[in-house]
Write a protein that holds these residues in place. Structure first.
Motif, mmCIF file in Angstrom:
data_model
loop_
_atom_site.group_PDB
_atom_site.id
_atom_site.type_symbol
_atom_site.label_atom_id
_atom_site.label_comp_id
_atom_site.label_asym_id
_atom_site.label_seq_id
_atom_site.Cartn_x
_atom_site.Cartn_y
_atom_site.Cartn_z
ATOM 1 N N GLY A 23 13.508 -0.301 1.656
ATOM 2 C CA GLY A 23 13.923 0.608 2.707
ATOM 3 C C GLY A 23 12.841 0.913 3.709
ATOM 4 O O GLY A 23 13.072 1.645 4.651
ATOM 5 N N SER B 62 16.062 -2.724 7.611
ATOM 6 C CA SER B 62 15.648 -1.465 8.227
ATOM 7 C C SER B 62 14.863 -1.718 9.509
ATOM 8 O O SER B 62 15.036 -0.996 10.496
ATOM 9 C CB SER B 62 14.829 -0.653 7.227
ATOM 10 O OG SER B 62 13.945 -1.472 6.519
ATOM 11 N N THR C 215 19.888 -0.163 -2.171
ATOM 12 C CA THR C 215 18.817 0.716 -2.669
ATOM 13 C C THR C 215 19.376 1.739 -3.644
ATOM 14 O O THR C 215 18.724 2.070 -4.632
ATOM 15 C CB THR C 215 18.116 1.447 -1.512
ATOM 16 O OG1 THR C 215 19.111 1.985 -0.664
ATOM 17 C CG2 THR C 215 17.236 0.526 -0.741
ATOM 18 N N LEU C 216 20.610 2.201 -3.384
ATOM 19 C CA LEU C 216 21.203 3.165 -4.316
ATOM 20 C C LEU C 216 21.346 2.521 -5.693
ATOM 21 O O LEU C 216 21.023 3.121 -6.720
ATOM 22 C CB LEU C 216 22.553 3.624 -3.790
ATOM 23 C CG LEU C 216 23.179 4.775 -4.555
ATOM 24 C CD1 LEU C 216 22.332 6.015 -4.403
ATOM 25 C CD2 LEU C 216 24.596 5.042 -4.075
ATOM 26 N N ARG D 259 11.952 1.472 -2.643
ATOM 27 C CA ARG D 259 11.210 1.980 -1.482
ATOM 28 C C ARG D 259 10.808 0.849 -0.551
ATOM 29 O O ARG D 259 10.919 0.958 0.662
ATOM 30 C CB ARG D 259 9.934 2.696 -1.933
ATOM 31 C CG ARG D 259 10.133 3.947 -2.665
ATOM 32 C CD ARG D 259 10.412 5.081 -1.719
ATOM 33 N NE ARG D 259 10.847 6.224 -2.497
ATOM 34 C CZ ARG D 259 10.070 7.244 -2.781
ATOM 35 N NH1 ARG D 259 8.850 7.273 -2.320
ATOM 36 N NH2 ARG D 259 10.523 8.240 -3.506
ATOM 37 N N ILE E 103 15.712 5.228 7.231
ATOM 38 C CA ILE E 103 16.522 4.783 8.368
ATOM 39 C C ILE E 103 17.990 5.053 8.096
ATOM 40 O O ILE E 103 18.768 5.319 9.020
ATOM 41 C CB ILE E 103 16.257 3.285 8.641
ATOM 42 C CG1 ILE E 103 16.792 2.876 10.006
ATOM 43 C CG2 ILE E 103 16.875 2.393 7.589
ATOM 44 C CD1 ILE E 103 15.755 2.793 11.029
ATOM 45 N N VAL E 104 18.389 5.034 6.828
ATOM 46 C CA VAL E 104 19.782 5.305 6.490
ATOM 47 C C VAL E 104 20.119 6.760 6.778
ATOM 48 O O VAL E 104 21.205 7.080 7.282
ATOM 49 C CB VAL E 104 20.062 4.927 5.027
ATOM 50 C CG1 VAL E 104 21.418 5.434 4.589
ATOM 51 C CG2 VAL E 104 19.995 3.434 4.846
ATOM 52 N N THR F 120 10.657 1.097 6.759
ATOM 53 C CA THR F 120 11.109 0.744 8.093
ATOM 54 C C THR F 120 9.980 0.523 9.076
ATOM 55 O O THR F 120 9.776 -0.576 9.598
ATOM 56 C CB THR F 120 12.005 1.868 8.651
ATOM 57 O OG1 THR F 120 12.975 2.173 7.678
ATOM 58 C CG2 THR F 120 12.657 1.424 9.917
ATOM 59 N N PRO G 241 16.437 5.139 1.846
ATOM 60 C CA PRO G 241 15.706 4.631 3.009
ATOM 61 C C PRO G 241 15.852 5.597 4.174
ATOM 62 O O PRO G 241 16.956 6.044 4.473
ATOM 63 C CB PRO G 241 16.392 3.295 3.304
ATOM 64 C CG PRO G 241 17.033 2.905 2.047
ATOM 65 C CD PRO G 241 17.411 4.158 1.347
ATOM 66 N N LEU H 186 0.828 -1.209 0.000
ATOM 67 C CA LEU H 186 0.000 0.000 0.000
ATOM 68 C C LEU H 186 0.859 1.254 0.000
ATOM 69 O O LEU H 186 0.459 2.296 -0.516
ATOM 70 C CB LEU H 186 -0.912 0.018 1.227
ATOM 71 C CG LEU H 186 -1.979 -1.056 1.271
ATOM 72 C CD1 LEU H 186 -2.782 -0.908 2.528
ATOM 73 C CD2 LEU H 186 -2.864 -0.933 0.063
ATOM 74 N N LEU I 152 11.811 1.578 -8.805
ATOM 75 C CA LEU I 152 11.809 2.561 -7.714
ATOM 76 C C LEU I 152 10.940 2.081 -6.560
ATOM 77 O O LEU I 152 11.293 2.226 -5.390
ATOM 78 C CB LEU I 152 11.293 3.907 -8.216
ATOM 79 C CG LEU I 152 12.289 4.834 -8.889
ATOM 80 C CD1 LEU I 152 11.615 6.135 -9.245
ATOM 81 C CD2 LEU I 152 13.476 5.094 -7.985
ATOM 82 N N ILE J 180 2.276 1.664 -3.676
ATOM 83 C CA ILE J 180 1.292 1.866 -4.745
ATOM 84 C C ILE J 180 1.277 3.319 -5.227
ATOM 85 O O ILE J 180 1.317 3.562 -6.430
ATOM 86 C CB ILE J 180 -0.106 1.399 -4.280
ATOM 87 C CG1 ILE J 180 -0.219 -0.109 -4.419
ATOM 88 C CG2 ILE J 180 -1.205 2.060 -5.088
ATOM 89 C CD1 ILE J 180 -1.497 -0.678 -3.874
ATOM 90 N N ASN K 200 17.928 2.160 -7.298
ATOM 91 C CA ASN K 200 17.342 3.434 -7.687
ATOM 92 C C ASN K 200 18.063 4.065 -8.868
ATOM 93 O O ASN K 200 17.431 4.612 -9.771
ATOM 94 C CB ASN K 200 17.351 4.399 -6.512
ATOM 95 C CG ASN K 200 16.442 3.939 -5.406
ATOM 96 O OD1 ASN K 200 15.477 3.248 -5.666
ATOM 97 N ND2 ASN K 200 16.753 4.288 -4.191
ATOM 98 N N ALA L 17 17.654 9.196 -7.026
ATOM 99 C CA ALA L 17 17.947 8.066 -6.149
ATOM 100 C C ALA L 17 17.825 8.469 -4.696
ATOM 101 O O ALA L 17 17.406 7.685 -3.854
ATOM 102 C CB ALA L 17 19.336 7.521 -6.435
ATOM 103 N N LEU M 10 22.207 -1.918 3.094
ATOM 104 C CA LEU M 10 20.901 -1.449 2.624
ATOM 105 C C LEU M 10 21.055 -0.225 1.730
ATOM 106 O O LEU M 10 20.445 -0.126 0.658
ATOM 107 C CB LEU M 10 20.032 -1.104 3.838
ATOM 108 C CG LEU M 10 18.642 -0.543 3.535
ATOM 109 C CD1 LEU M 10 17.791 -1.594 2.883
ATOM 110 C CD2 LEU M 10 17.981 -0.055 4.813
ATOM 111 N N PHE M 11 21.918 0.695 2.168
ATOM 112 C CA PHE M 11 22.158 1.917 1.401
ATOM 113 C C PHE M 11 22.689 1.578 0.006
ATOM 114 O O PHE M 11 22.191 2.070 -1.011
ATOM 115 C CB PHE M 11 23.143 2.797 2.165
ATOM 116 C CG PHE M 11 23.634 3.984 1.407
ATOM 117 C CD1 PHE M 11 22.783 5.023 1.105
ATOM 118 C CD2 PHE M 11 24.955 4.061 0.996
ATOM 119 C CE1 PHE M 11 23.235 6.126 0.412
ATOM 120 C CE2 PHE M 11 25.412 5.158 0.301
ATOM 121 C CZ PHE M 11 24.547 6.182 0.006
#
Lengths: 338, 414
Positions: free
Chosen positions: A259, A287, A316-317, A256, B206-207, A261, B204, A198, A252, A201, A320, B199, A312-313
């Motif tokens: 990440g 997260s 996601t980088l 999200r 939290i990061v 949390t 995130p 959700l 994308l 979306i 993205n 980007a 995680l960084f």
């Protein structure tokens, strides 16, 4: 048209006094302008600096933990920092599982919703619908978490039980082991993924709607002129046109979802093994791990969280930036980016 | 709009729409379509009830709705196939799918707001919730003690600081993305910067919190404070402001800038006196949308602000509560009154987000520069300036597209 032509007719031909050497035009920037450009460039480069700083400091703070366990950080499933056995081999796949489940739900819904807004909804309603999707993106994640925990989860258990009982046979990942108590279906990867769906979306919807609405009017009208129905036009013009943008939007959304949390941390009950059985109680993500373990951490355990945050960084980088390139390379994205 | 009243009623009464001039309806719905859909809906509901309550051992509201929907799609196809050809059925089915997911989104939004409002009302209807802090409230204190005043104050302070930091940076970066093409040295950076900003919008949260924790608190040795939280929020809000601001800055008509350059203004003066004032309504929208996103961020604040049950007006020193943190902290406690307070906190947070959101929309709507009467000389220069693109827009198609896109993009930005 004729009025526009007239001035060009009466234009005087340029004087041909010195035909062979055009004058060089140069506009020396004033000191204020040069300073201004410097400021602009600094602001543009600050983005690089910021990203670099984030990576650097996460690495700096995570070094202690990484040095303590070495490469087993990537291979260890447990998270017991006191015993020096910790790694992301469970939380990372679990987080990816949550994101994948979120995508499974979010992609069909958001694509049809984007088509609805750009093609089917009454024209007068469209701005309102776009605002509402934006509003959905602006709803704080903690509200999604509360809603998922207190409203969705109790009403979802029946569906989960049905899925586990009837589809668990042919699809082993839907099985639930260990008794049929109500709590064995709660706090699962599946419910967390549903709530996260959700939350992504609106992102996928608004990006896809943007590319769908840019489908060229000439091609749309061509499809209609060839006798196409609206769905035929959507299938042959709008969807192919928006394909690149949609792929980027989905990526994308995946970033999200990885990440996300607070909603995950509220719903999931953390376990440190790979939760292949998605309907079963327990799961996790990097997260959520950070959010839940942070308050009781210091020294090595905090450093371990930093190292997990670095992973995680980076992930996601990567996702993205790849999404950004897919969007800007696609036909629909090429016109938006510049 | 207001012709003389005498001739006006005459044409309306004497032209009863001659049949050959009636417009051919391409879209719209006919009665048989509506009835088919209603019939399929009712039939599938009955079938669903039969299956769910009588035949199969199923339970749960969501399963019921899901089954109803699937049965509806099946039945609708079937009933449609009885009267239309396959092409029409597919078209109608696609329409039904699109409508249903649009309605689903509306339902989810209404549901979120409604549920939080209903659950939060238990605590929020007592005035003390907005006038007290949690300083003297024990876990089992009645609902008439304790409130979220300290969290509201903390949220506003952190949001204000974060806006102060992120708006200049974001707007200047946006101007860089648009204006850097003029100098060759910066033009190379534009594309990477844009991809990176994109980007960063998906960084995130939290990061961001971990980053500020690592820099400000662990490395610089500062204590957890509202300022640290504001810095974390800045990391989250800057890319959002940049993205939204870039679109509106890009939509400033090139003719305006060229007019400014032709009058001898440099780049700096052009940006300051022409580009930014023209883009101001859109920029305001961008900023307020960024604020709406920032105020709800929980995880950066969780790592950097600490939490306290008492009022802390000083953002530089000491733990400071904020609304998301308030909710996060109390919802996990096993006391019903605490959960009720958490819901009331969430309701307050939603109200703040909604107010910011509506403000952004209202500010974005009044785009006409003539609305502002505060600054006389500026206003005159702007009205003459905006008068320029109108003839250009009338002749050139891209320009009209751009003005349409201006309203759309201000809405579409996140």
């Amino acid at each position: 048209m004729t009025a526009a032509v007239q001035p060009t007719d009466t234009r005087v031909p340029p004087p041909t006094s010195d035909p062979d050497r055009p004058r060089r035009i140069s506009a020396p920037a004033s000191p204020a302008d040069r300073a201004f450009r410097g400021v602009l460039r600094a602001a543009g480069l600050s983005v690089f600096v910021l990203m670099g700083l984030i990576a650097f400091f996460l690495l700096l703070r995570g070094t202690e933990a990484l040095r303590a366990v070495g490469w087993s950080f990537l291979g260890e499933q447990n998270w017991r920092t006191a015993a020096h056995t910790f790694g992301i081999a469970a939380v990372l796949p679990n987080g990816i599982l949550i994101a994948l489940i979120a995508l499974c739900i979010a992609v069909p819904v958001s694509l049809t919703a984007a088509l609805f807004i750009s093609e089917y909804a009454p024209v007068r309603l469209r701005p309102t619908l776009v605002s509402l999707v934006d509003l959905m993106a602006a709803i704080p994640s903690i509200v999604y978490g509360l809603w998922g925990l207190f409203f969705l989860q109790p009403r979802f258990v029946g569906l989960c039980r049905w899925l586990a009982n009837h589809l668990g046979g042919p699809l082993p990942f839907l099985r639930v082991r260990g008794g049929d108590t109500p709590t064995s279906y709660t706090s699962s990867t599946f419910i967390a993924g549903t709530v996260v769906s959700l939350m992504i979306i609106p992102i996928i919807t608004s990006l896809s709607r943007e590319v769908f609405s840019q489908a060229p009017a000439g091609e749309r009208e061509g499809a209609y002129a060839l006798g196409s129905t609206r769905w035929g036009m959507v299938r042959t013009v709008v969807l192919p046109f928006g394909r690149g943008g949609v792929i980027g939007a989905v990526m994308l959304g995946f970033g999200r979802a990885m990440g996300e949390t607070i909603a995950v941390a509220l719903i999931i009950s953390p376990v440190f093994r790979v939760a292949w059985h998605v309907l079963e109680n327990g799961g996790g993500s990097i997260s959520a791990l950070i959010a839940l373990r942070f308050s009781e951490s210091d020294g090595l355990s905090l450093s371990a969280l930093m190292a997990a945050g670095l992973v995680l960084f980076a992930l996601t980088l990567l996702v993205n930036v790849a999404a950004g390139f897919v969007i800007s390379r696609s036909r629909s994205g090429a016109s938006t980016s510049d | 709009m207001n012709p003389a009243p005498a001739p006006a009623p005459a044409p309306t009464t004497e032209t009863p729409e001659p049949p050959e001039q009636r417009r051919i309806k391409l879209g719209g719905t006919t009665r048989e379509e509506v009835l088919t859909m209603l019939g399929a809906g009712a039939g599938s509901l009955a079938l669903d009830w039969l299956l769910y309550e009588r035949v199969l051992p199923l339970s749960g509201a969501f399963g019921f709705l899901l089954c109803w929907y699937l049965l509806f799609l099946g039945l609708y196809t079937l009933v449609g196939r009885l009267q239309w050809d396959a092409l029409t059925v597919r078209e109608r089915l696609a329409t039904a799918l699109a409508w249903s997911s649009g309605l689903l989104l509306l339902a989810v939004i209404a549901e979120q707001i409604g549920y939080v409002a209903v659950r939060g009302f238990d605590a929020a209807r007592h005035w003390n919730f907005f006038t007290e802090t949690m300083r003297t409230t024990a876990p089992l204190s009645p609902i008439t003690s304790g409130g979220c005043l300290h969290a509201v104050v903390g949220s506003l302070e952190q949001l204000g600081l974060a806006t102060l930091f992120s708006v200049p940076l974001g707007v200047v970066t946006a101007v860089f993305l648009v204006e850097a093409g003029t100098s060759r040295r910066s033009a190379r950076f534009v594309k990477p910067v844009r991809v990176l900003v994109e980007a960063m919008t998906a960084l995130p949260s939290i990061v961001a919190g971990l980053f500020v924790l690592g820099v400000v608190i662990l490395t610089l040795g500062a204590e957890k404070s509202g300022l640290a939280a504001a810095l974390a929020l800045t990391v989250m809000m800057t890319p959002i402001v940049t993205r939204a601001a870039e679109v509106v800055v890009r939509l400033v008509p090139g003719t305006l800038k060229e007019a400014s350059y032709a009058l001898g203004a440099g780049q700096w003066r052009t940006v300051w006196h022409v580009v930014l004032p023209t883009a101001r309504p859109g920029l305001t929208t961008a900023v307020v949308l960024g604020m709406a996103r920032g105020v709800g961020e929980t995880s950066p604040v969780l790592l950097t602000a600490g939490f306290t049950a008492r009022m802390n007006l000083d953002p530089l020193h000491g733990n400071q509560a904020s609304l998301p943190l308030y909710v996060w902290n109390y919802v996990k406690q096993p006391y019903p009154d605490m959960v009720a307070r958490a819901f009331a906190g969430a309701l307050t947070l939603m109200a703040v987000v909604l107010v910011l959101f509506v403000t952004a929309r209202v500010l974005g709507r009044h785009r006409a520069p003539t609305d502002r009467r505060a600054r006389r000389p500026l206003r005159r220069s702007r009205t003459t300036a905006t008068a320029v693109p109108v003839p250009a827009a009338a002749t050139a198609v891209p320009a009209t597209n751009a003005t349409n896109a201006a309203t759309a993009s201000a809405v579409a930005n996140r």
